[in-house]
Design an enzyme around this catalytic site. Structure first.
Site, mmCIF file in Angstrom:
data_model
loop_
_atom_site.group_PDB
_atom_site.id
_atom_site.type_symbol
_atom_site.label_atom_id
_atom_site.label_comp_id
_atom_site.label_asym_id
_atom_site.label_seq_id
_atom_site.Cartn_x
_atom_site.Cartn_y
_atom_site.Cartn_z
ATOM 1 N N ARG A 44 0.850 -1.179 0.000
ATOM 2 C CA ARG A 44 0.000 0.000 0.000
ATOM 3 C C ARG A 44 0.896 1.242 0.000
ATOM 4 N NH1 ARG A 44 2.249 1.969 3.807
ATOM 5 N NH2 ARG A 44 0.674 3.577 3.896
ATOM 6 N N ALA A 46 0.700 5.031 -2.397
ATOM 7 C CA ALA A 46 0.585 5.283 -3.835
ATOM 8 C C ALA A 46 1.855 4.950 -4.630
ATOM 9 C CB ALA A 46 0.153 6.734 -4.080
ATOM 10 N N ASP A 235 -2.462 10.379 -2.363
ATOM 11 C CA ASP A 235 -2.718 9.316 -3.330
ATOM 12 C C ASP A 235 -3.055 9.877 -4.703
ATOM 13 O OD1 ASP A 235 -3.036 6.371 -1.987
ATOM 14 O OD2 ASP A 235 -3.360 7.983 -0.552
ATOM 15 N N ASN A 245 -6.152 11.928 0.040
ATOM 16 C CA ASN A 245 -5.251 11.153 0.890
ATOM 17 C C ASN A 245 -6.091 10.331 1.854
ATOM 18 O OD1 ASN A 245 -2.480 10.525 1.665
ATOM 19 N ND2 ASN A 245 -2.917 11.586 3.584
ATOM 20 N N LYS A 246 -5.445 9.532 2.666
ATOM 21 C CA LYS A 246 -6.134 8.640 3.598
ATOM 22 C C LYS A 246 -7.201 9.380 4.397
ATOM 23 C CE LYS A 246 -6.996 4.976 5.982
ATOM 24 N NZ LYS A 246 -7.699 3.837 5.360
#
Length: 346
Positions: A44, A46, A235, A245-246
């Site tokens: 995991r 990007a 990402d 992003n997360k």
């Protein structure tokens, strides 16, 4: 530890679902197994996903070559389309697959075995360039931090999320080497705890001072402890500077603005999608409800609980103080659509 490596026709992944308690490498020779590893977050981050996708295309080409020259390119393209969709938000995956397809075009007419060799070389270049880019952005980002910096980060944007060194944690590593880091605060990053499991693990391995907090403590941390910067990875970044992003990143950006804390994003140029005009054009992956209703196989919510589980959120560009890349630091207003440094994504 290496996130992934290619050796004698096999792709080896560090299975990040097992960290920090167990270090195990998966050995994969089928591109479909790579897709599954990406989907279940064994690999995991990007940039790492992009590199994994590049090598998955290699494995697809190896399999296609066994079936003969007739229809070879078509079989590789069909597999590449599957690989590119393994995780929809992280644009590095689509970018890396597109690079491999350009190699396939350039090598049109060559024997399949020669094409495979070209694809292996391109995947290796993608990995090497990522590691170099991370060190460059680390140096650019470290220059933004004051001495004795207290930094807050979210999820894991370190060596484990890349081909080496890290993006957000690359900045932290470079700043620590320069004697600038007083403390790194790591959000646990619910629901899968990449911050607790991976970021804390990485920083402890490097001897960088780190304190773990729950996601809900970030605002109070800024108010009571004082934070000099929030640094996160990405990402996908849209042309106008909106950042995916997360999940939980957007909340940090809002809190940082309220408390007058700079909010920095560290990401390679391959994460910028100039074709996405703004964040509304970024697809947001939604994941299985079980990630929220249970943890480590143990149910934590009543049966039948409704769940909304987006894996990412989008932080508006006006909350982003700067975007740190391997080519330098970009400041608002952002316009990546016309920036010649941004590589086209096929």
């Amino acid at each position: 530890m290496e996130t992934l490596r290619w050796e004698n026709g096999t792709l080896y992944f560090l299975d990040q679902t097992l960290l920090p308690h167990e270090t195990r490498y998966l050995s994969l020779t089928d591109y479909r197994a790579v897709i599954e590893a990406i989907k279940r977050l064994a690999v995991r981050g990007a940039p790492a996903i992009g590199a994994a996708g590049a090598y998955a295309v290699v494995l697809a080409a190896v399999a296609a070559a066994r079936e003969g020259r007739e229809g070879f390119a078509a079989r590789v393209r069909a597999a590449a389309a599957e690989i590119a969709q393994a995780r929809p938000t992280a644009v590095n995956l689509r970018w890396a697959v597109a690079r491999q397809l350009r190699v396939l075009d350039i090598a049109a007419g060559e024997e399949p075995e020669k094409v495979v060799a070209r694809l292996v070389a391109e995947a290796a270049r993608i990995c090497a360039a990522d590691a170099a880019a991370n060190r460059a952005m680390g140096a650019y980002g470290a220059a933004l931090l004051p001495p004795g910096a207290r930094v807050l980060t979210h999820c894991n944007a370190g060596a484990l999320a890349t081909c080496g060194y890290g993006t957000a944690l690359g900045v932290v590593r470079a700043a620590h080497a320069a004697g600038k880091i007083k403390m790194v605060y790591a959000d646990e990053t619910r629901p899968l705890l990449q911050g607790a499991r991976l970021t804390v693990f990485e920083l402890q391995q490097d001897g960088i001072p780190v304190t773990l907090i729950t996601d809900g403590m970030a605002g109070y941390l800024m108010a009571k402890k004082g934070i000099d910067a929030v640094i996160v990875g990405a990402d996908r970044i849209a042309a106008n500077g909106d950042v995916a992003n997360k999940i939980g990143t957007y909340s940090l950006a809002v809190l940082a603005r309220h408390h007058g804390v700079p909010f920095y994003v560290a990401a390679p140029l391959s994460t910028i999608d100039a074709a996405a005009s703004d964040g509304s054009a970024i697809p947001i992956e939604e994941r299985d409800a079980a990630e929220v209703t249970s943890f480590a196989g143990v149910a934590v919510a009543p049966p039948g609980t409704r769940v909304w589980n987006p894996a990412f959120d989008v932080t508006p560009a006006d909350l982003v103080s700067a975007i740190i890349t391997e080519k330098g630091v970009f400041y608002p207003p952002y316009n990546f659509k016309d920036n010649q440094e941004v590589l086209p994504i096929g």
